[in-house]
Design a protein around this motif. Structure first.
Motif, PDB file in Angstrom:
ATOM      1  N   GLY A 187      20.169  -3.386  17.922  1.00  0.00           N
ATOM      2  CA  GLY A 187      20.657  -3.722  16.591  1.00  0.00           C
ATOM      3  C   GLY A 187      19.581  -3.538  15.549  1.00  0.00           C
ATOM      4  N   LEU A 188      19.576  -2.408  14.893  1.00  0.00           N
ATOM      5  CA  LEU A 188      18.546  -2.072  13.909  1.00  0.00           C
ATOM      6  C   LEU A 188      18.825  -2.791  12.586  1.00  0.00           C
ATOM      7  CD1 LEU A 188      16.112  -0.241  13.083  1.00  0.00           C
ATOM      8  CD2 LEU A 188      17.821   1.459  12.380  1.00  0.00           C
ATOM      9  N   ASP A 189      17.835  -3.496  12.057  1.00  0.00           N
ATOM     10  CA  ASP A 189      17.990  -4.131  10.747  1.00  0.00           C
ATOM     11  C   ASP A 189      16.705  -4.141   9.931  1.00  0.00           C
ATOM     12  OD1 ASP A 189      16.531  -6.058  12.067  1.00  0.00           O
ATOM     13  OD2 ASP A 189      18.066  -7.617  11.937  1.00  0.00           O
ATOM     14  N   ILE A 190      15.663  -3.463  10.416  1.00  0.00           N
ATOM     15  CA  ILE A 190      14.431  -3.353   9.640  1.00  0.00           C
ATOM     16  C   ILE A 190      13.716  -2.069  10.046  1.00  0.00           C
ATOM     17  CG2 ILE A 190      13.001  -4.653  11.270  1.00  0.00           C
ATOM     18  CD1 ILE A 190      11.604  -5.863   8.729  1.00  0.00           C
ATOM     19  N   ALA A 191      13.068  -1.448   9.081  1.00  0.00           N
ATOM     20  CA  ALA A 191      12.311  -0.220   9.355  1.00  0.00           C
ATOM     21  C   ALA A 191      11.171  -0.129   8.353  1.00  0.00           C
ATOM     22  CB  ALA A 191      13.206   1.016   9.240  1.00  0.00           C
ATOM     23  N   SER A 192      10.163   0.671   8.699  1.00  0.00           N
ATOM     24  CA  SER A 192       9.064   0.920   7.768  1.00  0.00           C
ATOM     25  C   SER A 192       8.663   2.384   7.850  1.00  0.00           C
ATOM     26  CB  SER A 192       7.870   0.016   8.083  1.00  0.00           C
ATOM     27  OG  SER A 192       7.298   0.333   9.340  1.00  0.00           O
ATOM     28  N   PHE A 193       8.178   2.892   6.733  1.00  0.00           N
ATOM     29  CA  PHE A 193       7.811   4.303   6.618  1.00  0.00           C
ATOM     30  C   PHE A 193       6.504   4.431   5.842  1.00  0.00           C
ATOM     31  CE2 PHE A 193      12.428   3.851   6.418  1.00  0.00           C
ATOM     32  CZ  PHE A 193      12.857   4.669   7.457  1.00  0.00           C
ATOM     33  N   THR A 194       5.699   5.390   6.243  1.00  0.00           N
ATOM     34  CA  THR A 194       4.533   5.751   5.449  1.00  0.00           C
ATOM     35  C   THR A 194       4.983   6.699   4.346  1.00  0.00           C
ATOM     36  OG1 THR A 194       3.024   5.510   7.318  1.00  0.00           O
ATOM     37  CG2 THR A 194       2.262   6.865   5.466  1.00  0.00           C
ATOM     38  N   ILE A 195       4.607   6.401   3.109  1.00  0.00           N
ATOM     39  CA  ILE A 195       4.962   7.271   1.992  1.00  0.00           C
ATOM     40  C   ILE A 195       4.151   8.563   2.107  1.00  0.00           C
ATOM     41  CG2 ILE A 195       5.015   7.521  -0.508  1.00  0.00           C
ATOM     42  CD1 ILE A 195       6.955   5.446   0.564  1.00  0.00           C
ATOM     43  N   GLY A 225       0.836  -1.192   0.000  1.00  0.00           N
ATOM     44  CA  GLY A 225       0.000   0.000   0.000  1.00  0.00           C
ATOM     45  C   GLY A 225       0.868   1.238   0.000  1.00  0.00           C
ATOM     46  N   ASN A 226       0.660   2.101   0.997  1.00  0.00           N
ATOM     47  CA  ASN A 226       1.493   3.303   1.104  1.00  0.00           C
ATOM     48  C   ASN A 226       2.561   3.158   2.193  1.00  0.00           C
ATOM     49  OD1 ASN A 226      -0.146   3.469   3.385  1.00  0.00           O
ATOM     50  ND2 ASN A 226      -0.266   5.710   3.302  1.00  0.00           N
TER      51      ASN A 226
END
Length: 224
Positions: free
Chosen positions: A186-194, A155-156
């Motif tokens: 230990g950061l290895d994944i992220a998500s963002f709203t477009i 989606g977005n």
């Protein structure tokens, strides 16, 4: 180098030698000629070249620009070029970004400008056509060390999976950005709203040593 390879390359000797003239018109002519002949054209080390916005904003038709030239960076120039990449993108130039060593290793006994920037290509075969097609299609990212394992949209919502890093950032053509930082686990994944109203987004991964990995810019109109 051209003279060393002359017996391996077919030259059209009926054509005159290309006369260098450092003007946007002549540079664009060279870009077009190279693109017409099937070459992948990059704009290299703008800082070392002492070029400014008024120079490179006039260049048209490049495939990519060097977001990092490590030899220049190791020699003391500010040759990590995120801002210049964004300037070109916001001006409507749909180009990719690459990383390169451009190594010379002039310092005796030290490979001081090797292995500092490179391109990671997504390809299922280690074959010439597969690799060149991946370059032409933008199926790669530039890096000084960090790795990007996956990037996908739902989606977005944009998701990014990486090697262990300090931060993952999304940049756009507007004054809209978002950063996810390592909280100690230990950061290895992220998500963002477009964000709404943007023309493009791109991702930057930064590790604990301050080294970066950069995706190409993705223009929303091309993702529909």
């Amino acid at each position: 180098i051209p003279n060393l390879l002359r017996d391996k390359i077919k030259y059209d000797n009926s054509l005159p030698d290309f006369e260098r003239e450092f003007s946007p018109e002549n540079i664009n002519k060279a870009i077009k000629e190279c693109r017409d002949k099937g070459f992948f054209v990059t704009y290299n080390h703008p800082v070392w070249s002492l070029e400014t916005y008024n120079d490179y904003i006039n260049y048209e038709g490049m495939n990519a620009m060097e977001i990092c030239n490590y030899s220049s960076l190791a020699a003391g120039y500010a040759e990590y070029n995120e801002n210049k990449y964004d300037e070109m993108l916001t001006a409507g130039k749909k180009i990719y970004c690459v990383g390169a060593d451009d190594n010379h290793n002039h310092r005796t006994g030290r490979m001081y400008d090797s292995f500092g920037a490179f391109v990671v290509i997504k390809a299922d075969k280690l074959e010439y056509k597969t690799i060149t097609n991946a370059l032409l299609n933008g199926d790669f990212y530039a890096s000084q060390g960090p790795e990007i394992y996956d990037l996908w949209l739902e989606g977005n919502r944009l998701y990014v999976k990486t090697s262990k890093c300090d931060s993952i950032r999304i940049n756009t053509d507007l004054r809209l950005t978002n950063v996810v930082y390592d909280t100690g686990e230990g950061l290895d994944i992220a998500s963002f709203t477009i964000p709404k109203g943007i023309k493009y987004f791109r991702i930057t991964v930064t590790d604990k040593e301050g080294k970066h990995a950069n995706t190409r810019a993705y223009f929303l109109e091309d993702l529909k």
